[in-house]
Scaffold this motif. Sequence first.
Motif, PDB file in Angstrom:
ATOM      1  N   LEU A   1       0.994  -1.086   0.002  1.00 57.46           N
ATOM      2  CA  LEU A   1       0.301   0.058  -0.088  1.00 57.46           C
ATOM      3  C   LEU A   1       1.401   1.394   0.190  1.00 57.46           C
ATOM      4  CD1 LEU A   1      -2.604  -1.013   2.471  1.00 57.46           C
ATOM      5  CD2 LEU A   1      -3.270  -0.299  -0.269  1.00 57.46           C
ATOM      6  N   LEU A   2       1.577   1.052   1.324  1.00 58.23           N
ATOM      7  CA  LEU A   2       2.414   2.345   0.712  1.00 58.23           C
ATOM      8  C   LEU A   2       3.510   2.617  -0.284  1.00 58.23           C
ATOM      9  CD1 LEU A   2       3.982   1.819   4.459  1.00 58.23           C
ATOM     10  CD2 LEU A   2       2.716   3.056   3.715  1.00 58.23           C
ATOM     11  N   ALA A   3       3.996   1.500  -0.891  1.00 58.32           N
ATOM     12  CA  ALA A   3       4.638   2.002  -2.324  1.00 58.32           C
ATOM     13  C   ALA A   3       3.692   1.709  -3.079  1.00 58.32           C
ATOM     14  CB  ALA A   3       5.679   0.382  -2.730  1.00 58.32           C
TER      15      ALA A   3
ATOM     16  N   ALA B   1       8.996  23.488  -7.778  1.00 55.86           N
ATOM     17  CA  ALA B   1       8.391  22.894  -7.678  1.00 55.86           C
ATOM     18  C   ALA B   1       8.462  21.382  -7.600  1.00 55.86           C
ATOM     19  CB  ALA B   1       8.055  22.499  -9.231  1.00 55.86           C
ATOM     20  N   ALA B   2      10.237  21.289  -7.431  1.00 52.51           N
ATOM     21  CA  ALA B   2      10.923  19.141  -6.971  1.00 52.51           C
ATOM     22  C   ALA B   2      10.481  19.838  -5.173  1.00 52.51           C
ATOM     23  CB  ALA B   2      12.045  19.330  -7.416  1.00 52.51           C
ATOM     24  N   VAL B   3      10.935  20.898  -4.544  1.00 47.11           N
ATOM     25  CA  VAL B   3      10.732  20.795  -3.630  1.00 47.11           C
ATOM     26  C   VAL B   3       9.079  20.247  -2.625  1.00 47.11           C
ATOM     27  CG1 VAL B   3      10.626  22.194  -0.875  1.00 47.11           C
ATOM     28  CG2 VAL B   3      12.702  22.289  -3.163  1.00 47.11           C
ATOM     29  N   ALA B   4       8.365  20.976  -4.250  1.00 51.43           N
ATOM     30  CA  ALA B   4       5.978  21.295  -3.724  1.00 51.43           C
ATOM     31  C   ALA B   4       6.399  19.192  -3.601  1.00 51.43           C
ATOM     32  CB  ALA B   4       6.320  21.830  -4.188  1.00 51.43           C
ATOM     33  N   GLY B   5       7.001  18.798  -4.806  1.00 45.69           N
ATOM     34  CA  GLY B   5       6.729  17.667  -4.982  1.00 45.69           C
ATOM     35  C   GLY B   5       7.468  16.719  -4.092  1.00 45.69           C
ATOM     36  N   ALA B   6       8.755  17.441  -3.118  1.00 43.17           N
ATOM     37  CA  ALA B   6       8.837  15.938  -2.658  1.00 43.17           C
ATOM     38  C   ALA B   6       8.012  16.297  -0.660  1.00 43.17           C
ATOM     39  CB  ALA B   6      10.023  16.530  -1.504  1.00 43.17           C
ATOM     40  N   ALA B   7       7.824  17.593  -1.167  1.00 48.39           N
ATOM     41  CA  ALA B   7       6.540  17.921   0.604  1.00 48.39           C
ATOM     42  C   ALA B   7       4.951  16.997   0.151  1.00 48.39           C
ATOM     43  CB  ALA B   7       5.868  19.220   0.845  1.00 48.39           C
ATOM     44  N   VAL B   8       5.042  16.928  -1.692  1.00 46.07           N
ATOM     45  CA  VAL B   8       3.713  15.709  -1.459  1.00 46.07           C
ATOM     46  C   VAL B   8       3.747  14.958  -1.179  1.00 46.07           C
ATOM     47  CG1 VAL B   8       2.321  15.829  -3.651  1.00 46.07           C
ATOM     48  CG2 VAL B   8       2.890  17.982  -3.452  1.00 46.07           C
ATOM     49  N   LEU B   9       5.128  14.171  -1.681  1.00 45.71           N
ATOM     50  CA  LEU B   9       5.199  12.572  -1.251  1.00 45.71           C
ATOM     51  C   LEU B   9       5.034  12.633  -0.020  1.00 45.71           C
ATOM     52  CD1 LEU B   9       6.581  10.182  -2.463  1.00 45.71           C
ATOM     53  CD2 LEU B   9       8.304  10.922  -2.551  1.00 45.71           C
ATOM     54  N   LEU B  10       5.948  13.495   1.219  1.00 45.94           N
ATOM     55  CA  LEU B  10       5.894  12.984   2.525  1.00 45.94           C
ATOM     56  C   LEU B  10       4.667  13.440   2.952  1.00 45.94           C
ATOM     57  CD1 LEU B  10       7.676  13.017   4.555  1.00 45.94           C
ATOM     58  CD2 LEU B  10       8.064  15.720   4.904  1.00 45.94           C
ATOM     59  N   LEU B  11       3.722  14.126   2.248  1.00 42.00           N
ATOM     60  CA  LEU B  11       2.807  14.454   3.176  1.00 42.00           C
ATOM     61  C   LEU B  11       2.024  12.471   1.937  1.00 42.00           C
ATOM     62  CD1 LEU B  11      -0.462  15.251   3.882  1.00 42.00           C
ATOM     63  CD2 LEU B  11      -0.355  16.509   1.958  1.00 42.00           C
ATOM     64  N   ALA B  12       1.901  12.587   1.248  1.00 41.13           N
ATOM     65  CA  ALA B  12       1.318  11.195   0.730  1.00 41.13           C
ATOM     66  C   ALA B  12       1.769  10.307   1.677  1.00 41.13           C
ATOM     67  CB  ALA B  12       1.679  11.414  -0.618  1.00 41.13           C
ATOM     68  N   THR B  13       3.443  10.161   2.003  1.00 36.79           N
ATOM     69  CA  THR B  13       3.496   8.643   2.848  1.00 36.79           C
ATOM     70  C   THR B  13       2.914   8.518   3.739  1.00 36.79           C
ATOM     71  OG1 THR B  13       5.623   9.231   1.354  1.00 36.79           O
ATOM     72  CG2 THR B  13       5.610   8.029   3.911  1.00 36.79           C
ATOM     73  N   LEU B  14       2.559   9.957   4.447  1.00 33.89           N
ATOM     74  CA  LEU B  14       1.844  10.149   6.336  1.00 33.89           C
ATOM     75  C   LEU B  14       0.351   9.694   5.660  1.00 33.89           C
ATOM     76  CD1 LEU B  14       3.071  13.666   7.314  1.00 33.89           C
ATOM     77  CD2 LEU B  14       3.844  11.134   8.247  1.00 33.89           C
TER      78      LEU B  14
ATOM     79  N   ALA C   1      -0.812   7.626   3.559  1.00 35.16           N
ATOM     80  CA  ALA C   1      -0.615   6.552   3.248  1.00 35.16           C
ATOM     81  C   ALA C   1      -0.392   5.368   4.381  1.00 35.16           C
ATOM     82  CB  ALA C   1       0.131   6.257   2.189  1.00 35.16           C
ATOM     83  N   LEU C   2       0.725   6.104   5.626  1.00 36.70           N
ATOM     84  CA  LEU C   2       0.404   5.357   6.624  1.00 36.70           C
ATOM     85  C   LEU C   2      -0.844   5.101   6.730  1.00 36.70           C
ATOM     86  CD1 LEU C   2       4.480   6.655   8.002  1.00 36.70           C
ATOM     87  CD2 LEU C   2       3.455   4.165   7.261  1.00 36.70           C
ATOM     88  N   PHE C   3      -1.351   6.398   7.641  1.00 33.65           N
ATOM     89  CA  PHE C   3      -3.110   6.054   8.421  1.00 33.65           C
ATOM     90  C   PHE C   3      -3.989   5.719   7.292  1.00 33.65           C
ATOM     91  CE2 PHE C   3      -6.852   8.572   8.835  1.00 33.65           C
ATOM     92  CZ  PHE C   3      -6.983   8.527  10.171  1.00 33.65           C
ATOM     93  N   THR C   4      -4.542   5.581   6.427  1.00 35.97           N
ATOM     94  CA  THR C   4      -4.827   5.684   5.379  1.00 35.97           C
ATOM     95  C   THR C   4      -4.726   3.432   5.707  1.00 35.97           C
ATOM     96  OG1 THR C   4      -5.313   6.962   3.743  1.00 35.97           O
ATOM     97  CG2 THR C   4      -5.866   4.841   3.192  1.00 35.97           C
ATOM     98  N   ALA C   5      -3.494   3.478   5.565  1.00 34.95           N
ATOM     99  CA  ALA C   5      -2.960   1.424   6.033  1.00 34.95           C
ATOM    100  C   ALA C   5      -3.063   1.166   7.016  1.00 34.95           C
ATOM    101  CB  ALA C   5      -1.699   1.601   5.984  1.00 34.95           C
ATOM    102  N   ARG C   6      -2.866   2.014   8.122  1.00 30.14           N
ATOM    103  CA  ARG C   6      -2.987   1.813   9.254  1.00 30.14           C
ATOM    104  C   ARG C   6      -5.378   1.698  10.023  1.00 30.14           C
ATOM    105  NH1 ARG C   6      -2.010   5.561  15.084  1.00 30.14           N
ATOM    106  NH2 ARG C   6      -2.892   3.870  16.465  1.00 30.14           N
TER     107      ARG C   6
END
Length: 479
Positions: A13-15, A170-183, A185-190
């Motif tokens: 799910l996280l991947a 844009a890359a920084v914004a993308g990294a922030a979006v990725l971090l937010l998406a990971t969090l 995903a963790l919440f959703t997976a839990r």
Amino acid sequence: MGRWWPRGLRPRLLAGFALVTVLGSLAATWAITESAGEALVASNQRRISETVSGQIGAVTHEVSHPPDQAALDRLRDSVGTDTLVVFEDLRSVDGTETDLITDGLREAVRAGDRVVTQRVVDADRPWLLVGAPVMITAPDGERTPSGIEVYTVRDLSAVQEEVDALVRAAAVAGAAVLLLATLLALFTARGVLRPVRELRDTARRLAAGDLDARTEPQGVDELAELTVTINEMAESVQGSMESMERMRADARRFAADVSHELRTPLSTLTAVTEVLAASTEDMAEDARESARMAISETQRLVRLVEDLMEVSRFDAGSARLREEEVDMVSAVRDTLRARDRLDQVEIHAPEELPVRVDRRRLDVIVANLVGNALRHGEPPVRVSVFADRTHVNLVVTDGGPGLSEHVVPHVFDRFFKADAARTRTPGSGLGLAIALENARLHDGDLTAGNGDDGGARFVLRLPRASGDIDPGRERGVRG
């Protein structure tokens, strides 16, 4: 791909979230930066073109026609550095970057009546080439080329730096979006996997025998429906198992009760058959044969009842061991001698091999194994006794065809007979089952299979004597 892709549901799910986020972020970043970068460059290109056009127009009315070298120099100065002004054979140039002006740009300027631009890259630096013809406007407003061509080169490095900064943002914004998406995903997976883990734990408890295990359904989604279904399945299995256990208990109790009730009349019947056996010589041939058959069937019934009572003791957990120090080799020989089978069996054993066992139960095991080999196998029947570091082993083999694959798993089942046609064999169908129970009562084991030569092979393994076993200790069968 399959080797590197995570196997667990949570990592998958996280991947998946990360992959979708990265791809989406990359696509969005590329589209935004391309569009914004192109717009930024186009805006600067338009601004530079308008500036150059205005600078040319500011001095055009001061240039005589045909122009001289001074007029070309004045026009060049008005445009700025890195500028080339051409009229027929006259040239006015300032700066070294005018070498970047291409033939294609010159042809476009000569063929048109407006400002022409071209972007080039030299030494990893972006440049904008601007070319414009100087036009002569007649009193009637008609515009004609004067033959004067103005070319200038402008550095776009500052614009490129702005584009690079935009890409970095844009890359920084993308990294922030990725971090937010990971969090996320963790919440959703839990939230998704918690009911799955609870179902897994419930299934494990059910598999371990805890038929009361249940999972409380949460919500109204598919997982809640699955939880309800598993709970219903568990209730059904629990009901079936309880019903089967009651039926098994009733069957065991019935067998024990019947066996107990039959002991007294069978004892009387045995005494009568003994008297009958003593008087068969005075009977007619037909009567003698009937009497012998009655005696044989009575003896068989007695053995069956004794075996049923022994099995019922195992089922009730009332079987007891009376251990003593025994010479394993001598005990085997005594068992065969008591049944007149010494000359039918080959014994391979050391002179003596001490072991702590219940002698009566060891006698039952050996008698059943050897009797089974003699009845259902073929000569030679061999009994081998040997010891390893922790166990004493007794192996019984025969020279028969061995056990077929479908028979091996059921050899120790009660009342099982490999050949359904042998319904009148002397055995009760309980001998090997009783032998296995006696072996387990000693904390040992009894296994069946085929030897290297093809015949049946039974292996009895009993723990060797240890100092922590008290002489004469009684031990009950474990449930």
